[in-house]
Scaffold this active site. Sequence first.
Site, PDB file in Angstrom:
ATOM      1  N   GLN A 122       0.839  -1.203   0.000  1.00 37.10           N
ATOM      2  CA  GLN A 122       0.000   0.000   0.000  1.00 37.10           C
ATOM      3  C   GLN A 122       0.872   1.250   0.000  1.00 37.10           C
ATOM      4  O   GLN A 122       1.539   1.533   1.002  1.00 37.10           O
ATOM      5  CB  GLN A 122      -0.857  -0.021   1.281  1.00 37.10           C
ATOM      6  CG  GLN A 122      -1.721   1.185   1.503  1.00 37.10           C
ATOM      7  CD  GLN A 122      -2.423   1.110   2.856  1.00 37.10           C
ATOM      8  OE1 GLN A 122      -1.870   0.565   3.805  1.00 37.10           O
ATOM      9  NE2 GLN A 122      -3.620   1.652   2.944  1.00 37.10           N
ATOM     10  N   GLY A 123       0.872   1.986  -1.082  1.00 44.92           N
ATOM     11  CA  GLY A 123       1.689   3.199  -1.174  1.00 44.92           C
ATOM     12  C   GLY A 123       0.871   4.438  -0.873  1.00 44.92           C
ATOM     13  O   GLY A 123       0.521   5.195  -1.788  1.00 44.92           O
ATOM     14  N   SER A 125       1.315   6.454   2.635  1.00 44.16           N
ATOM     15  CA  SER A 125       2.066   7.412   3.464  1.00 44.16           C
ATOM     16  C   SER A 125       3.334   7.914   2.789  1.00 44.16           C
ATOM     17  O   SER A 125       4.013   7.172   2.092  1.00 44.16           O
ATOM     18  CB  SER A 125       2.477   6.762   4.786  1.00 44.16           C
ATOM     19  OG  SER A 125       1.369   6.229   5.436  1.00 44.16           O
ATOM     20  N   GLU A 240      -9.749  -1.077   5.325  1.00 42.48           N
ATOM     21  CA  GLU A 240      -8.570  -1.369   6.159  1.00 42.48           C
ATOM     22  C   GLU A 240      -8.929  -1.288   7.645  1.00 42.48           C
ATOM     23  O   GLU A 240      -8.437  -2.065   8.452  1.00 42.48           O
ATOM     24  CB  GLU A 240      -7.442  -0.368   5.835  1.00 42.48           C
ATOM     25  CG  GLU A 240      -6.199  -0.607   6.692  1.00 42.48           C
ATOM     26  CD  GLU A 240      -5.000   0.258   6.299  1.00 42.48           C
ATOM     27  OE1 GLU A 240      -5.140   1.157   5.454  1.00 42.48           O
ATOM     28  OE2 GLU A 240      -3.921   0.011   6.848  1.00 42.48           O
TER      29      GLU A 240
END
Length: 388
Positions: A122-123, A125, A240
């Site tokens: 998951q990109g 932050s 999430e």
Amino acid sequence: MSESLDAFRQEARAWIQESLPEELKSGPRRGAPKEALDRWFQALTGKGWLTPDWPTEYGGGGLDRKQTQVVKQELKKARAPVPPASAFGTRMLGPTLLEFGTEEQKLEFLPQISRHEVQWCQGYSEPGAGSDLASLQTRAVREGDEYVITGQKIWTTGADKADWIFCLVRTDPDAAKHDGISFVLFPMHQPGVKVSPLTLIDGNADFSQVFFDGARAKVAHLIGPENGGWTVAKRLLQHERTTDGGSEGGITGAMKETFVDLVKREVGLRDGVLADATLRQRTAAQEMEANALRLTMRRAGEEARAGQSTRDIGSLGKYRWANMVKAEQDLAMQALGAQGLGWEGPGFEAVELQRTKAWLTTRSDSIWGGTNEVQLNVIAKRVLEIPE
Ligand SMILES: Cc1cc2nc3c(=O)[nH]c(=O)nc-3n(C[C@H](O)[C@H](O)[C@H](O)COP(=O)(O)OP(=O)(O)OC[C@H]3O[C@@H](n4cnc5c(N)ncnc54)[C@H](O)[C@@H]3O)c2cc1C
């Protein structure tokens, strides 16, 4: 419960007992033989039960809501493992694609996810964009049928093992910050992607910094409209944050021994009850909290499916769940006493060392997916509707 659902439960239970290798039915799960885990994961994904409620054409189990719940309950009861890195695909990207993906995108990505053939990361932050995610600066510039991506992500769990990334990028730097963001998928193994792992407090290096310098994403792998990625991103965060009534279990779910087993083993029983009165009360309170959360989340799920508003209820569950798992591990440490202070070497059982690391790992449960403070903001605004 209806007779047919009861029969389905018996079938599901029997299948799990038959398919779960003996080596995974006892002992700590960490360190379980890889061959046994592979065999089990193959059986699980072959049946479509890693994603039991997805349609069969996308590799799912095609089960209805109640059957899905039964499967999840039975897998949990058997403490059957799921592939450790599957959550990014099954719990987050998959449901988001089901809602926002085109038919081509669904057919391309969902079956791979349901068979756990591709590891995702998951990109979201960036160094200056954690809680304030919409401040992200990673740029994507369109060049023909592709985007060229430049920038940096941080705290990317599993990036060093991931095949693909779902990534938030800025496609319009001049728009208001929420309006210039797009949601794209692209492979990690390509020129222009550099992954640099960071070591965590528990000794694992699950996180990485990820640098993009001319990485490429196909325009066909843009999810939702260009510059309309914020809506997609928020929905993924809702998935999430949904802890499934606490059943995700996090690190504690990765262990064969339950928390109550641990307390019993360490403290012992007197007259059939835990020998330490304070721990007994705290353990009972902890179990009641876990049950209350499970029931609340189940009720919220039922209400959502019945069309009643439960907006951002995932934030409520995530907040309570994070506090609960941290408290549970604190209690486990209390029960372990000095045996909870080991790192490695003689004098400590494997299960004790595992608990110490689990205790450290759970410190992060109130940070990932949005910190506890951010969840409280979301609950205030979107659940309680308190004006800013
Ligand atoms: C185990 C773990 C796994 C993660 N995995 C991933 C991943 O795979 N991919 C990914 O993209 N990210 C991942 N993250 C990053 C995670 O989403 C961020 O750490 C989180 O959103 C917080 O951002 P930050 O670290 O920049 O802290 P900051 O946003 O700098 O926050 C610092 C402190 O200020 C508080 N704060 C900030 N804003 C407010 C506000 N408005 N009101 C009240 N308090 C506020 C925060 O609560 C926190 O206590 C992961 C993090 C952890 C711990």
